[in-house]
Design a protein around this motif. Sequence first.
Motif, PDB file in Angstrom:
ATOM      1  N   GLU A 102       3.988   9.856   2.686  1.00 35.20           N
ATOM      2  CA  GLU A 102       4.575   8.542   2.515  1.00 35.20           C
ATOM      3  C   GLU A 102       3.480   7.482   2.496  1.00 35.20           C
ATOM      4  O   GLU A 102       3.534   6.508   1.756  1.00 35.20           O
ATOM      5  CB  GLU A 102       5.519   8.283   3.680  1.00 35.20           C
ATOM      6  CG  GLU A 102       6.859   7.749   3.274  1.00 35.20           C
ATOM      7  CD  GLU A 102       7.759   7.711   4.478  1.00 35.20           C
ATOM      8  OE1 GLU A 102       8.031   6.615   4.949  1.00 35.20           O
ATOM      9  OE2 GLU A 102       8.132   8.805   4.972  1.00 35.20           O
ATOM     10  N   ALA A 103       2.480   7.694   3.367  1.00 40.91           N
ATOM     11  CA  ALA A 103       1.409   6.715   3.479  1.00 40.91           C
ATOM     12  C   ALA A 103       0.606   6.623   2.185  1.00 40.91           C
ATOM     13  O   ALA A 103       0.176   5.542   1.800  1.00 40.91           O
ATOM     14  CB  ALA A 103       0.485   7.070   4.635  1.00 40.91           C
ATOM     15  N   VAL A 104       0.389   7.737   1.529  1.00 37.06           N
ATOM     16  CA  VAL A 104      -0.346   7.655   0.266  1.00 37.06           C
ATOM     17  C   VAL A 104       0.598   7.381  -0.900  1.00 37.06           C
ATOM     18  O   VAL A 104       0.153   7.256  -2.038  1.00 37.06           O
ATOM     19  CB  VAL A 104      -1.159   8.944  -0.027  1.00 37.06           C
ATOM     20  CG1 VAL A 104      -2.235   9.122   0.993  1.00 37.06           C
ATOM     21  CG2 VAL A 104      -0.250  10.154  -0.077  1.00 37.06           C
ATOM     22  N   GLY A 105       1.883   7.282  -0.601  1.00 36.20           N
ATOM     23  CA  GLY A 105       2.846   6.947  -1.634  1.00 36.20           C
ATOM     24  C   GLY A 105       3.086   8.086  -2.609  1.00 36.20           C
ATOM     25  O   GLY A 105       3.248   7.858  -3.819  1.00 36.20           O
TER      26      GLY A 105
ATOM     27  N   LEU B 192       2.742   0.267  -3.144  1.00 30.56           N
ATOM     28  CA  LEU B 192       1.705   0.040  -4.147  1.00 30.56           C
ATOM     29  C   LEU B 192       1.984   0.874  -5.395  1.00 30.56           C
ATOM     30  O   LEU B 192       1.841   0.380  -6.524  1.00 30.56           O
ATOM     31  CB  LEU B 192       0.336   0.390  -3.566  1.00 30.56           C
ATOM     32  CG  LEU B 192      -0.847   0.123  -4.499  1.00 30.56           C
ATOM     33  CD1 LEU B 192      -0.925  -1.342  -4.862  1.00 30.56           C
ATOM     34  CD2 LEU B 192      -2.138   0.578  -3.866  1.00 30.56           C
ATOM     35  N   ALA B 193       2.413   2.100  -5.152  1.00 32.91           N
ATOM     36  CA  ALA B 193       2.724   2.955  -6.291  1.00 32.91           C
ATOM     37  C   ALA B 193       3.850   2.341  -7.116  1.00 32.91           C
ATOM     38  O   ALA B 193       3.807   2.328  -8.351  1.00 32.91           O
ATOM     39  CB  ALA B 193       3.111   4.346  -5.806  1.00 32.91           C
ATOM     40  N   ARG B 194       4.841   1.790  -6.425  1.00 36.84           N
ATOM     41  CA  ARG B 194       5.953   1.140  -7.127  1.00 36.84           C
ATOM     42  C   ARG B 194       5.435  -0.052  -7.931  1.00 36.84           C
ATOM     43  O   ARG B 194       5.828  -0.282  -9.065  1.00 36.84           O
ATOM     44  CB  ARG B 194       6.986   0.630  -6.129  1.00 36.84           C
ATOM     45  CG  ARG B 194       7.694   1.713  -5.373  1.00 36.84           C
ATOM     46  CD  ARG B 194       8.857   2.244  -6.158  1.00 36.84           C
ATOM     47  NE  ARG B 194       9.596   3.197  -5.351  1.00 36.84           N
ATOM     48  CZ  ARG B 194      10.124   4.305  -5.826  1.00 36.84           C
ATOM     49  NH1 ARG B 194       9.982   4.602  -7.104  1.00 36.84           N
ATOM     50  NH2 ARG B 194      10.793   5.110  -5.046  1.00 36.84           N
ATOM     51  N   TRP B 195       4.604  -0.809  -7.290  1.00 41.50           N
ATOM     52  CA  TRP B 195       4.108  -2.027  -7.924  1.00 41.50           C
ATOM     53  C   TRP B 195       3.273  -1.678  -9.155  1.00 41.50           C
ATOM     54  O   TRP B 195       3.348  -2.345 -10.185  1.00 41.50           O
ATOM     55  CB  TRP B 195       3.304  -2.811  -6.894  1.00 41.50           C
ATOM     56  CG  TRP B 195       2.551  -3.976  -7.447  1.00 41.50           C
ATOM     57  CD1 TRP B 195       1.225  -4.219  -7.350  1.00 41.50           C
ATOM     58  CD2 TRP B 195       3.088  -5.077  -8.181  1.00 41.50           C
ATOM     59  NE1 TRP B 195       0.890  -5.377  -7.966  1.00 41.50           N
ATOM     60  CE2 TRP B 195       2.032  -5.930  -8.505  1.00 41.50           C
ATOM     61  CE3 TRP B 195       4.376  -5.407  -8.630  1.00 41.50           C
ATOM     62  CZ2 TRP B 195       2.196  -7.108  -9.216  1.00 41.50           C
ATOM     63  CZ3 TRP B 195       4.538  -6.591  -9.346  1.00 41.50           C
ATOM     64  CH2 TRP B 195       3.459  -7.423  -9.636  1.00 41.50           C
TER      65      TRP B 195
ATOM     66  N   GLU C 214      10.608  -2.199   3.091  1.00 43.33           N
ATOM     67  CA  GLU C 214      10.471  -1.063   4.014  1.00 43.33           C
ATOM     68  C   GLU C 214       9.043  -0.990   4.571  1.00 43.33           C
ATOM     69  O   GLU C 214       8.821  -0.739   5.750  1.00 43.33           O
ATOM     70  CB  GLU C 214      10.812   0.219   3.269  1.00 43.33           C
ATOM     71  CG  GLU C 214      11.274   1.315   4.184  1.00 43.33           C
ATOM     72  CD  GLU C 214      10.522   2.586   3.912  1.00 43.33           C
ATOM     73  OE1 GLU C 214      10.297   2.915   2.743  1.00 43.33           O
ATOM     74  OE2 GLU C 214      10.128   3.236   4.893  1.00 43.33           O
ATOM     75  N   SER C 215       8.109  -1.267   3.696  1.00 43.15           N
ATOM     76  CA  SER C 215       6.713  -1.224   4.114  1.00 43.15           C
ATOM     77  C   SER C 215       6.429  -2.307   5.157  1.00 43.15           C
ATOM     78  O   SER C 215       5.700  -2.084   6.128  1.00 43.15           O
ATOM     79  CB  SER C 215       5.828  -1.413   2.888  1.00 43.15           C
ATOM     80  OG  SER C 215       4.499  -1.231   3.228  1.00 43.15           O
TER      81      SER C 215
ATOM     82  N   ALA D  58       0.869  -1.180   0.000  1.00 38.71           N
ATOM     83  CA  ALA D  58       0.000   0.000   0.000  1.00 38.71           C
ATOM     84  C   ALA D  58       0.901   1.224   0.000  1.00 38.71           C
ATOM     85  O   ALA D  58       2.105   1.113   0.239  1.00 38.71           O
ATOM     86  CB  ALA D  58      -0.897  -0.006   1.238  1.00 38.71           C
ATOM     87  N   GLY D  59       0.329   2.349  -0.238  1.00 39.15           N
ATOM     88  CA  GLY D  59       1.105   3.577  -0.226  1.00 39.15           C
ATOM     89  C   GLY D  59       2.220   3.533  -1.249  1.00 39.15           C
ATOM     90  O   GLY D  59       1.994   3.215  -2.419  1.00 39.15           O
ATOM     91  N   GLY D  60       3.434   3.813  -0.797  1.00 38.72           N
ATOM     92  CA  GLY D  60       4.575   3.880  -1.690  1.00 38.72           C
ATOM     93  C   GLY D  60       4.819   2.560  -2.414  1.00 38.72           C
ATOM     94  O   GLY D  60       5.070   2.542  -3.623  1.00 38.72           O
TER      95      GLY D  60
ATOM     96  N   ALA E 228      -1.384   3.242   3.072  1.00 40.33           N
ATOM     97  CA  ALA E 228      -0.763   2.358   4.053  1.00 40.33           C
ATOM     98  C   ALA E 228      -1.338   2.684   5.427  1.00 40.33           C
ATOM     99  O   ALA E 228      -1.005   3.705   6.018  1.00 40.33           O
ATOM    100  CB  ALA E 228       0.736   2.525   4.024  1.00 40.33           C
TER     101      ALA E 228
ATOM    102  N   ALA F 285       6.655   7.926  -4.449  1.00 38.43           N
ATOM    103  CA  ALA F 285       6.744   6.877  -5.465  1.00 38.43           C
ATOM    104  C   ALA F 285       5.842   7.201  -6.647  1.00 38.43           C
ATOM    105  O   ALA F 285       6.215   7.000  -7.803  1.00 38.43           O
ATOM    106  CB  ALA F 285       6.362   5.538  -4.839  1.00 38.43           C
TER     107      ALA F 285
ATOM    108  N   ARG G  12       1.071   3.248   8.339  1.00 40.70           N
ATOM    109  CA  ARG G  12       1.804   4.516   8.352  1.00 40.70           C
ATOM    110  C   ARG G  12       0.932   5.651   8.880  1.00 40.70           C
ATOM    111  O   ARG G  12       1.392   6.515   9.623  1.00 40.70           O
ATOM    112  CB  ARG G  12       2.273   4.853   6.949  1.00 40.70           C
ATOM    113  CG  ARG G  12       3.530   4.114   6.562  1.00 40.70           C
ATOM    114  CD  ARG G  12       4.087   4.727   5.310  1.00 40.70           C
ATOM    115  NE  ARG G  12       4.941   3.804   4.605  1.00 40.70           N
ATOM    116  CZ  ARG G  12       6.230   3.686   4.829  1.00 40.70           C
ATOM    117  NH1 ARG G  12       6.786   4.407   5.751  1.00 40.70           N
ATOM    118  NH2 ARG G  12       6.950   2.830   4.148  1.00 40.70           N
TER     119      ARG G  12
ATOM    120  N   ALA H 205      -5.616   1.729  -0.781  1.00 40.71           N
ATOM    121  CA  ALA H 205      -4.372   2.167  -1.396  1.00 40.71           C
ATOM    122  C   ALA H 205      -3.453   2.829  -0.375  1.00 40.71           C
ATOM    123  O   ALA H 205      -2.255   2.884  -0.546  1.00 40.71           O
ATOM    124  CB  ALA H 205      -4.673   3.123  -2.534  1.00 40.71           C
TER     125      ALA H 205
END
Lengths: 531, 653
Positions: free
Chosen positions: B396-399, A351-354, A372-373, A347-349, B453, B402, B456, B451
């Motif tokens: 960071e939590a919402v990415g 997920l964005a990477r994935w 890291e997650s 999720a979050g970062g 985290a 990235a 976080r 979506a």
Amino acid sequence: MVTLDVRPQLLDALSALRDRVAAARFPLPLPGAPRARVNREELLAQLDDYLVPRLKQPEAPLLVVVGGSTGAGKSTLVNSLVGRQVSEAGVLRPTTRTPVLVCHPDDHHWFAGLRVLPELTRVWVPQGGDEGGRDGAAKAGERALRVETAGTLPRGLALLDAPDIDSLVAENRVLAAELICAADVWVMVTTAARYADAVPWHLLRTAKEYDATLVTVLDRVPHQVVAEVSRQYGALLAKAGLGEVPRFTVPELPESTGNGGLLPATAVAPLRAWLTHRVQDEQARAFALSRTATGLLDSLNSRMPELAGAVAAQHAASVRLTAIVDEAYEREQTRVRGRLQAGAVLAGGALARWRAYPLDCTAGELLDAVVESLGTVLACAVSAADRRIDDGWQREAAAGDLVAREPDGEGADHRVGLCVRRWRRVLEEYVEEELRGLDNPPEAEVVAALLATALLGGRRARSAGEVLAERIGAQAALKLRDRGGRLLSSYVEKALKDERERRLAPLDALDVQPDPQAELIAALSVLQKER
Amino acid sequence: MTAVTAVTDHTGGQEPAAAPAEPDAPVAPAGSESDGAEVSGVTEAVAEAAGHADAAAGAETGADADAAEESAWDDGLIARRVMGDGERPAREESFQPRGLTYDAPLRARLDALRELVGLSRTRLDGQTLAEAGRVLDQAAARRGLSERHTVVAVAGATGSGKSTLFNALAGVAISDTGVRRPTTAAPLACSWSDGAAGLLDRLGIPGRLRRRPLQGTDPDPRMAGLVLIDLPDHDSAALEHREHVERMLKLVDAVIWVVDPEKYADAVLHERYLRPLAGHAEVTFVVLNQTDRLPGDSADLVLDDLRRLLDEDGIALGEHGEPGATVLALSALTGDGVGELRDALAQFVAERGAAARRISADLDAAARRLKPVYSAGRRVGLSERAREEFADRLAEAVGAGAAGEAAERAWRRSANKACGTPWLRLWRWYEAQRTGPSAVQAESVPVDEEATARQRVEQAVRIVGDEAVAGLPAPWAQAVRDAAARGGEGLPEALDELAVNAALPARKPPRPGWWPMAVFVQALMTLLQVVGGFWLFGQVVGVAEPNLMAPVLLMLAGIVGGPCVEWACRMAARGPARRYGQEAERSLREAAAACGRQRVLDPVAAELLRYREVREQYVRVLGVVPPMGGRSTATGAFTVGGERREPLVPSGG
């Protein structure tokens, strides 16, 4: 009935009991702990300073402790009984700060050694010792006992002038209680102005509880009201069930106020005669001794279970505290397991990477983000558990300053991060191992990233598993996922367990065990059998 | 309470009428005389009734006082109480204007305390506030009663000679003295003048235990306002005596502690009574009695020792004209030194400041006790750094990072694709066809998934909560933490929504102005190659005239120019791509931060503000800051009532 012969078995049982009592600890600040601590101290003092030496050497001189409120005239009374000034008397309170023991010169050897009251340093002032000697004693700083000798006392009798029981100086109170614990005969001194005070009555009740040989002296009674006050006091004693206690009245004379004055011999003659009789008459002496000793032994029947109860309470509290920690971590572990299955890591970062993989993101970046997650999920679980524990412990009185641990949130993050990185390394090794057998191996990093994503992504990363199977074959993929999954759960469990251990470490260090309770009771029953 | 006051005043008003009816009964054990007794009996009945009403209303009587007081304070109706307070002065004015008035600073402090209690009732439990409530009630109750009188209690250990001193001061044997310990079992009152009935009612001393001193023996008119109370002992085995004493000590204006040479160093006296009352030094007398029992000059020695002990207890000694406790040596039996005490008392009573000083000292003590729940060790509040870190964590939590990077790369990729040579594109297409549909996530992600985290977000909320409460007293810390937790509850879902919305516009990246140009140039390059190729072909076939140089150059230019243009485009796309990625990141990040601010930071800040307000109020209670006038309507009602009566403040106070 305790006869006044030396009985080795009884002494053995007693010293075993004493060791058990000395081993009892009450480290958790429960409501009953201070009382239990005082109880233990007192019991030890009575066993060490009185019961054991007395049973070992029944022929030792009778120790008479003169105790009472501040300003009751204890020192003047002792001086008058001896016939010369051995203990300072004065108008400033508290007067006596260093206890004074007076005995016949022939009995001096009994008290010069450490047979009784071993914690007190002996200060011996030879007869005719000047003021300098006394000052030296006071200067010693540590707790001291001044031993004086006087030929005027009958052989076999020792008088101990104790500090006040209700002094403003707290050490005096503690010392007084300790000295009274060592007494064969308790002499309680009170005055016409004080005989209804709460503190001395508390002591009188304690004496009754232990069934000690007790004498009360009503001191400083103005001669006009002697009869009236004496009658009143007698009535109060009778009401408290202490009617048969020998009662002596000393009138208030100009000498009572101290300044070195001694009361005339006639004023203290009855008390002196009573004490002399206790010493010289064999039967009276035996009775006085055995009464106090038996009373003390009897009191063990109720005090030992109380002590054992306090020990049990300590253990129960410790179990409660541990249970709070266990429950908090148990809960977090369940939650983490659920989250991992639901793919919360992806999720979050991450997920964005994935989502960007493989077009806009390299395998290495994906792996970093996923690992890291995972670390964050674990660190979050640890701090949530810690918060829950803090809340739980706050409600427990026993936690005390265990709650106020130094905040080590960073430390926990760091430790969890280490653990997760270790997992990653082992996972990569697995992948390399697996790829070694293939004839056209894809990049190890890609496989590792896909594997980690598949393991941690839940449903969301289903395609990662498919691609993995496509790249290295279904069988190998399945095997890797199996091994990786087992590895993951073991590492997660280990990380949480380590944190739990860390949290419990200060409590474990206190080493609160259930055994002392049973041991105390066992020692008591052995003693009862021996009596 | 209003009803109580009314009855009390009524009694007070009646007493002057009753007193002249029995001029020859100076020591008047009520009900002993025939004629006047009728009247005084009635007075007494009313007084008793008032006492009962007092107790029933739970003003401040005995053990049930606390419970009743609590209920009085827990009713949640500030308005009603204030109304009651405001009503009182008006009612009193119709009788005699002789109630007590506090000076402005003290009044302001009391108002501040009242407001403080009101503000913190939702955060603190009743037990913590009980003491403050008691002081307020006390102040209000004392305020309604005689200001001419000063109630002084004689307290001490059993056998110290309290009753003997009491009799010596009254000039007549009112209180039984004796050798039987404890002697005095119930408190006994002696008032030098009329009008003290209300005060005695408040103390719960029944009429039969109220006495008058011997008339005519006291030449000092300054003593007129004295009401002396003989208390039972505080240290005897009789427990109810101690309870009596402790209840009375809370209500009287001043205390004379009587100690004797034998007991002056008792732990009970110092540890249980004198030390907690150290702040009340100005309304404390300590009297060493029975100096006749001490030989020679040892009385001075003992007195010095007593002074030393009092000093150790933290009691300021009123020496050299400084405010503090008065320490005297006397012998009530021989009368030695009683005169000095009488002088000190007379001056003390004539000043008429004892009641206010007592309330002020009570207020100090209550404020001190409340310190741990109000005072923070340091500046509280969320630092800018903490807020930024919170925003970072949410981003960071919402990415956001990235996502921004992905957007940047995607943009660049599409730019490269658009500006690349057609041959390269052809090859890529062929490659794609060959390897099959390898695009990993062809299927679009479902919108309803989580979506954000969660962990976080949770962590961020927890950390910001912890930082906000650093240094805050526990009850307020809990409130702040709760506010943060409440705000954090719906935060992940809100962020989910936001991430979806923020991602939408990113579907179609904007194109820079030079893009068509680049495509055109690239196409031109391809055209050059094709034209060159045809030209060469034509020469080979023989259609065109043979000139190898031109077509080869043309083709070469096309072949070299294509990649060159591609490379140049790639370079040129870098900047916009980064800008585009940063823009995407920034918008997501700002949206997340705004969401977090609205849901978490604002409630936390509001809670902190509430605490700061309370703390300011607390500082005002301490009286450190020059107090300001009635701030709200509630205080206004109280202040106005008080100010109207300001001229009555004795100038000597």
